[in-house]
Design a protein around this motif. Structure first.
Motif: not given
Length: 469
Positions: A425-450
């Motif tokens: 998960y962490q490596e996937m998120v980092e790759e999304i951040r890199r490709r889309l040129h975000f400074t940092t990227l953190r997704f909402h967690r599912l337990d927090d969404l619920e």
């Protein structure tokens, strides 16, 4: 997606129906339709609304659409309502949902004596016509609706207008909402519960999963009791729903504040000059984040609503990308030299948010930190028309997973990528951040969404995030 509205009244239903449907315009952009029943029988009008709002297309039809009962829809897919004549009598029908076992049901309809369906472009048929064919295989509307709900794989909520009243059926797992309003001499049925408030109706009831009601100007009769299991779509709160809507007693705007608040509580160590939401569905999330974090809320870009007032986009992806860029106007003084924390409702393909980020950098932003208001979308929704994606590999997450794991990925591996505590998960998120040129990227967690939604997690469909529907 799409939305519908119906009215059963002692007097003319036309204006209530017209404005009630119009209040669902945020749910679709392709077709709008109205069907009424009155002294002259059934009348119907359907218009393309891809380039102009519902109201402007139907103003000229109102004198012809006079009746005391009616149904209508905003449809993101097929033209509807349809007028049908069968052994059950004449009726109009409109639906919200998607049929995943269409080929199987069409084949069975042919074998049961159904002669033909009207074919649309690329060989498709109108899903609402197929629902009508299923209903017509039984000896009553009640039995037909129960049969349709049993046979359809996917999700389907249905309104059927007859000369005697309106049948309202919520889909079997309650993935989409159906609510009823009441005023003197009339009842209405609606996808969005706010749509009838300014029309003088008060809340009367909401249908449970699989429930079927029969609505007349005088009464609402439950003709099939609700099922116990519910799996309402969580994305209704995160993205689809209008801020004034409530589902299962939970208001959309309030849920988004809570969503932003929980995002901020977990987001330690980030430094930003302001918090901004991508208009429109990210704004309330950003307000919640700003209130919790103490970082000021700002609007560094504004949607140009005079010509782009609607939240949905054309089907053509190239045109969608262009419009997404055109309709956001920068506020230079709030961007140049600033560290921005940007909240959007989700990341699907990544194209639009990536271009928005580049747009902010080009406008002088120093940093762009991105906080999607839901977890990474890893699974294409099999229950509703969540997006226009034709393949799971349209999802940026699945493209990255395929590059890392190959085409044959096990359910166990996908579950690991959905786990916010895993290395994958962490490596996937980092790759999304890199490709889309975000400074940092953190997704909402599912337990927090619920927790943000606040109803029992077992009643929520979270398939697009964890593959569990």
């Amino acid at each position: 997606m799409g939305g519908f509205f119906g009215v059963a009244s002692r007097t003319s239903c036309t204006l209530d129906l017209f404005f009630g449907i119009d209040y669902h315009s945020h749910l679709g952009t392709r077709r709008g339709g109205m069907a009424v029943y009155g002294d002259g029988g059934f009348r119907r009008a359907i218009h393309n609304i891809e380039n102009s709002p519902f109201r402007t297309k139907f103003d000229r039809d109102l004198d012809e659409l006079e009746g005391t009962m009616g149904i209508g829809c905003i449809s993101d897919m097929d033209p509807q309502p349809l007028l049908v004549r069968s052994h059950l009598g004449s009726y109009a029908i409109t639906t919200v949902g998607v049929i995943r076992n269409e080929d199987e049901l069409i084949k069975e309809a042919y074998e049961n004596g159904h002669v033909h369906f009207m074919e649309q472009s690329i060989g498709r048929i109108n899903a609402t016509e197929l629902v009508a064919a299923l209903i017509d295989q039984q000896e009553s509307f009640k039995d037909g609706l129960l049969y349709a709900q049993k046979r359809i794989e996917g999700s389907m909520s249905i309104l059927v207008l007859t000369k005697d009243g309106i049948y309202a059926a919520r889909d079997r797992r309650g993935r989409t909402p159906v609510t009823i309003g009441k005023k003197e001499g009339a009842f209405c049925v609606s996808f969005e519960n706010f749509a009838y408030l300014n029309l003088g109706y008060t809340h009367y009831s909401q249908l449970g999963p699989g429930e079927i009601d029969f609505i007349t100007p005088e009464s609402v009769e439950i003709i099939s009791e609700p099922q116990k299991e519910m799996k309402i779509c969580s994305f209704l709160w995160t993205y689809y729903g209008y801020p004034t809507a409530s589902y299962e007693g939970v208001n959309v705007e309030e849920m988004r504040y809570q969503c932003g608040r929980l995002l901020a509580k977990r987001d330690k160590g980030v430094t930003a000059d302001s918090v901004a939401g991508v208009p429109d569905s990210g704004i309330a999330h950003a307000v919640g984040y700003a209130n919790e974090s103490g970082i000021p809320f700002s609007r560094p870009f504004i949607k140009y609503t005079p010509t782009w007032p609607r939240s949905f986009m054309p089907a053509n992806q190239k045109q969608r990308n262009l419009i997404a860029k055109m309709k956001l106007i920068p506020v230079d003084v709030l961007i140049r030299g600033k560290r921005l924390l940007l909240i959007d409702d989700s990341i699907v393909r990544g194209t639009q948010l990536g271009e928005t980020t580049e747009f902010l950098y080009q406008s002088g932003a120093k940093e762009v930190h991105v906080r999607p208001a839901c977890p990474p979308i890893i699974f294409a929704c099999p229950y509703l028309n969540f997006s226009r994606s034709t393949s799971e590999y349209d999802l940026i997450t699945r493209r990255i997973i395929r590059e890392r794991e190959g085409d044959d990925v096990s359910e166990e591996t996908l579950a690991d990528y959905a786990n916010p505590d895993s290395k994958n998960y962490q490596e996937m998120v980092e790759e999304i951040r890199r490709r889309l040129h975000f400074t940092t990227l953190r997704f909402h967690r599912l337990d927090d969404l619920e927790e943000s939604i606040g109803i029992e997690p077992c009643k929520l469909c979270t398939y697009c995030w964890n593959g569990k529907g």
